[in-house]
Design an enzyme around this catalytic site. Structure first.
Site, PDB file in Angstrom:
ATOM      1  N   ASP A  10      28.555  -3.256  13.748  1.00  0.00           N
ATOM      2  CA  ASP A  10      28.229  -3.393  12.328  1.00  0.00           C
ATOM      3  C   ASP A  10      29.026  -2.350  11.561  1.00  0.00           C
ATOM      4  O   ASP A  10      29.576  -1.415  12.155  1.00  0.00           O
ATOM      5  CB  ASP A  10      26.718  -3.168  12.122  1.00  0.00           C
ATOM      6  CG  ASP A  10      26.338  -3.222  10.658  1.00  0.00           C
ATOM      7  OD1 ASP A  10      26.680  -4.208   9.986  1.00  0.00           O
ATOM      8  OD2 ASP A  10      25.715  -2.259  10.161  1.00  0.00           O
ATOM      9  N   SER A  11      29.052  -2.496  10.238  1.00  0.00           N
ATOM     10  CA  SER A  11      29.735  -1.500   9.404  1.00  0.00           C
ATOM     11  C   SER A  11      29.039  -0.140   9.482  1.00  0.00           C
ATOM     12  O   SER A  11      29.626   0.875   9.145  1.00  0.00           O
ATOM     13  CB  SER A  11      29.748  -1.990   7.959  1.00  0.00           C
ATOM     14  OG  SER A  11      28.428  -2.262   7.532  1.00  0.00           O
ATOM     15  N   GLY A  43      30.798  -4.102   2.416  1.00  0.00           N
ATOM     16  CA  GLY A  43      30.421  -5.102   1.409  1.00  0.00           C
ATOM     17  C   GLY A  43      31.137  -4.985   0.083  1.00  0.00           C
ATOM     18  O   GLY A  43      31.043  -5.876  -0.761  1.00  0.00           O
ATOM     19  N   CYS A  73      27.206  -7.591  11.287  1.00  0.00           N
ATOM     20  CA  CYS A  73      27.411  -7.366   9.857  1.00  0.00           C
ATOM     21  C   CYS A  73      27.737  -8.693   9.157  1.00  0.00           C
ATOM     22  O   CYS A  73      28.648  -9.405   9.577  1.00  0.00           O
ATOM     23  CB  CYS A  73      28.569  -6.390   9.700  1.00  0.00           C
ATOM     24  SG  CYS A  73      29.067  -6.082   8.016  1.00  0.00           S
ATOM     25  N   ASN A  74      26.987  -9.007   8.114  1.00  0.00           N
ATOM     26  CA  ASN A  74      27.239 -10.256   7.388  1.00  0.00           C
ATOM     27  C   ASN A  74      28.616 -10.271   6.760  1.00  0.00           C
ATOM     28  O   ASN A  74      29.283 -11.298   6.741  1.00  0.00           O
ATOM     29  CB  ASN A  74      26.191 -10.445   6.289  1.00  0.00           C
ATOM     30  CG  ASN A  74      24.875 -10.942   6.824  1.00  0.00           C
ATOM     31  OD1 ASN A  74      24.558 -12.111   6.711  1.00  0.00           O
ATOM     32  ND2 ASN A  74      24.100 -10.057   7.425  1.00  0.00           N
ATOM     33  N   THR A  75      29.032  -9.141   6.236  1.00  0.00           N
ATOM     34  CA  THR A  75      30.344  -9.078   5.587  1.00  0.00           C
ATOM     35  C   THR A  75      31.454  -9.306   6.619  1.00  0.00           C
ATOM     36  O   THR A  75      32.386 -10.080   6.388  1.00  0.00           O
ATOM     37  CB  THR A  75      30.512  -7.727   4.867  1.00  0.00           C
ATOM     38  OG1 THR A  75      29.396  -7.523   3.997  1.00  0.00           O
ATOM     39  CG2 THR A  75      31.789  -7.671   4.070  1.00  0.00           C
ATOM     40  N   GLU A 152      18.433   2.138   2.793  1.00  0.00           N
ATOM     41  CA  GLU A 152      18.776   3.355   3.541  1.00  0.00           C
ATOM     42  C   GLU A 152      17.977   4.571   3.041  1.00  0.00           C
ATOM     43  O   GLU A 152      17.650   5.467   3.806  1.00  0.00           O
ATOM     44  CB  GLU A 152      20.284   3.625   3.459  1.00  0.00           C
ATOM     45  CG  GLU A 152      21.061   2.539   4.196  1.00  0.00           C
ATOM     46  CD  GLU A 152      22.491   2.896   4.533  1.00  0.00           C
ATOM     47  OE1 GLU A 152      22.925   4.034   4.269  1.00  0.00           O
ATOM     48  OE2 GLU A 152      23.190   2.010   5.068  1.00  0.00           O
ATOM     49  N   CYS A 184      22.233 -10.183   4.578  1.00  0.00           N
ATOM     50  CA  CYS A 184      22.758  -8.824   4.725  1.00  0.00           C
ATOM     51  C   CYS A 184      21.862  -8.085   5.716  1.00  0.00           C
ATOM     52  O   CYS A 184      20.646  -8.283   5.706  1.00  0.00           O
ATOM     53  CB  CYS A 184      22.752  -8.111   3.375  1.00  0.00           C
ATOM     54  SG  CYS A 184      23.225  -6.377   3.464  1.00  0.00           S
ATOM     55  N   HIS A 186      20.661  -5.231   5.825  1.00  0.00           N
ATOM     56  CA  HIS A 186      19.625  -4.337   5.304  1.00  0.00           C
ATOM     57  C   HIS A 186      18.416  -5.058   4.697  1.00  0.00           C
ATOM     58  O   HIS A 186      17.360  -4.462   4.539  1.00  0.00           O
ATOM     59  CB  HIS A 186      20.218  -3.434   4.229  1.00  0.00           C
ATOM     60  CG  HIS A 186      21.160  -2.408   4.736  1.00  0.00           C
ATOM     61  ND1 HIS A 186      22.288  -2.719   5.458  1.00  0.00           N
ATOM     62  CD2 HIS A 186      21.157  -1.056   4.613  1.00  0.00           C
ATOM     63  CE1 HIS A 186      22.939  -1.601   5.750  1.00  0.00           C
ATOM     64  NE2 HIS A 186      22.274  -0.584   5.253  1.00  0.00           N
TER      65      HIS A 186
HETATM   66  N1  DGL Z   1      26.293  -4.546   7.078  1.00  0.00           N
HETATM   67  C1  DGL Z   1      26.623  -5.027   5.757  1.00  0.00           C
HETATM   68  C2  DGL Z   1      26.316  -6.526   5.665  1.00  0.00           C
HETATM   69  O1  DGL Z   1      25.484  -7.052   6.368  1.00  0.00           O
HETATM   70  C3  DGL Z   1      25.906  -4.239   4.685  1.00  0.00           C
HETATM   71  C4  DGL Z   1      26.434  -2.829   4.515  1.00  0.00           C
HETATM   72  C5  DGL Z   1      27.894  -2.784   4.102  1.00  0.00           C
HETATM   73  O2  DGL Z   1      28.212  -3.140   2.948  1.00  0.00           O
HETATM   74  O3  DGL Z   1      28.707  -2.412   4.937  1.00  0.00           O
HETATM   75  O4  DGL Z   1      26.934  -7.210   4.885  1.00  0.00           O
END
Ligand code: DGL
Length: 267
Positions: A10-11, A43, A73-75, A152, A184, A186
């Site tokens: 993940d990011s 993101g 990570c969705n992005t 967070e 996302c 989070h």
């Molecule tokens: N992990 C990112 C997502 O799911 C959210 C945090 C980011 O912007 O890196 O898109």
């Protein structure tokens, strides 16, 4: 192959929501997690940058001989999944399709909402995937950039968070959606506030849970279950100092995090 760990990246620490669900469904699997904490957030970044970072993250996991790579990570999943799938022989899975599938099945009035980072929403990927499954479904989306820092910070309830959520979700509320994808990492933490804004009539789809189900399906189909009897072992790698990851990550995971190492993946 079977004894190898599952790799999740993940990011940053958000992917721990996916880790948690995979751990729950597959308690005997070893898991290696990589969080790119030095370069988070993804993101707000471009497709090129997100793809370059995601390939480096996944290369790191592939180097640890994982049996499967999960882009939590969705992005990353929005932008870089085709590149990652081409790159490795092992299965690679993202979080978009599982969430899209569940939403397409769940909606009764054929109106689905999607929320995510700016990058995920601007990619239009959820809409594309949902409409591929059922072109009759109307998809409305909204980016909710402040949800990431709120989650967070642990501001999961209270007036300020509710106000922000109400503002972000205002347009979606008018679209008569009966299902919404939390697109996302989070957002599952903010589930109760999102529910309180949208009302009980709207079904919330958590892509972390759906992704874990998809991971289990692949592991079973490919007969890759770890045959050992003992519980899974977990290792965590991050690209910045582990302290904050350890502290905030414990909240995302619901338990303490041990075995964290700092690594440099961008070099
Ligand atoms: N992990 C990112 C997502 O799911 C959210 C945090 C980011 O912007 O890196 O898109």
């Amino acid at each position: 192959m079977k004894e190898r760990p599952i790799g999740i990246f993940d990011s940053g620490l958000g992917g721990l929501t996916v880790f948690k669900e995979v751990k729950k469904l597959l308690p005997k699997e070893d898991i290696v997690y990589f969080g790119d904490t030095a370069r988070v957030p993804y993101g707000t970044k471009s497709k090129d940058t997100v793809t370059r970072f995601s390939v480096q993250d996944a290369d790191f996991l592939a180097g640890l001989k994982v049996k499967m790579i999960v882009a939590a990570c969705n992005t990353s999943s929005s932008f870089s999944l085709p590149a990652l799938k081409r790159r490795y022989k092992i299965p690679v899975i993202g979080v978009i399709k599982p969430g899209a599938q569940k939403a397409a099945n769940a909606t009764k009035n054929l109106r689905v909402g999607v929320i995510g980072t700016r990058a995920t929403i601007s990619s239009g990927i959820y809409e594309k995937e949902i409409r591929k499954l059922n072109p009759k479904i109307k998809v409305a989306s909204a980016s909710c950039p402040l949800f990431v820092p709120l989650a967070e910070e642990g501001w999961l309830k209270g007036k300020v968070t509710k106000k922000i959520a109400a503002r972000y979700l205002k347009a979606l509320k008018k679209k008569d959606i009966d299902t919404i994808v939390l697109g996302c990492t989070h957002y599952p933490l903010l589930m109760s506030i999102i529910r309180s804004v949208l009302g009980k009539g709207v079904r919330l789809i958590d892509s972390a849970t759906q992704t874990a189900i998809a991971v289990k399906k692949i592991i079973d189909e490919k007969e890759m279950r770890n045959p050992k009897k003992s519980k899974g072992r977990y290792r965590f790698y991050v690209s910045d100092e582990p302290e904050l990851f350890k502290k905030i990550g414990a909240r995302f995971l619901g338990s303490n995090i041990k075995n964290i190492k700092r690594v440099d993946v961008g070099a």
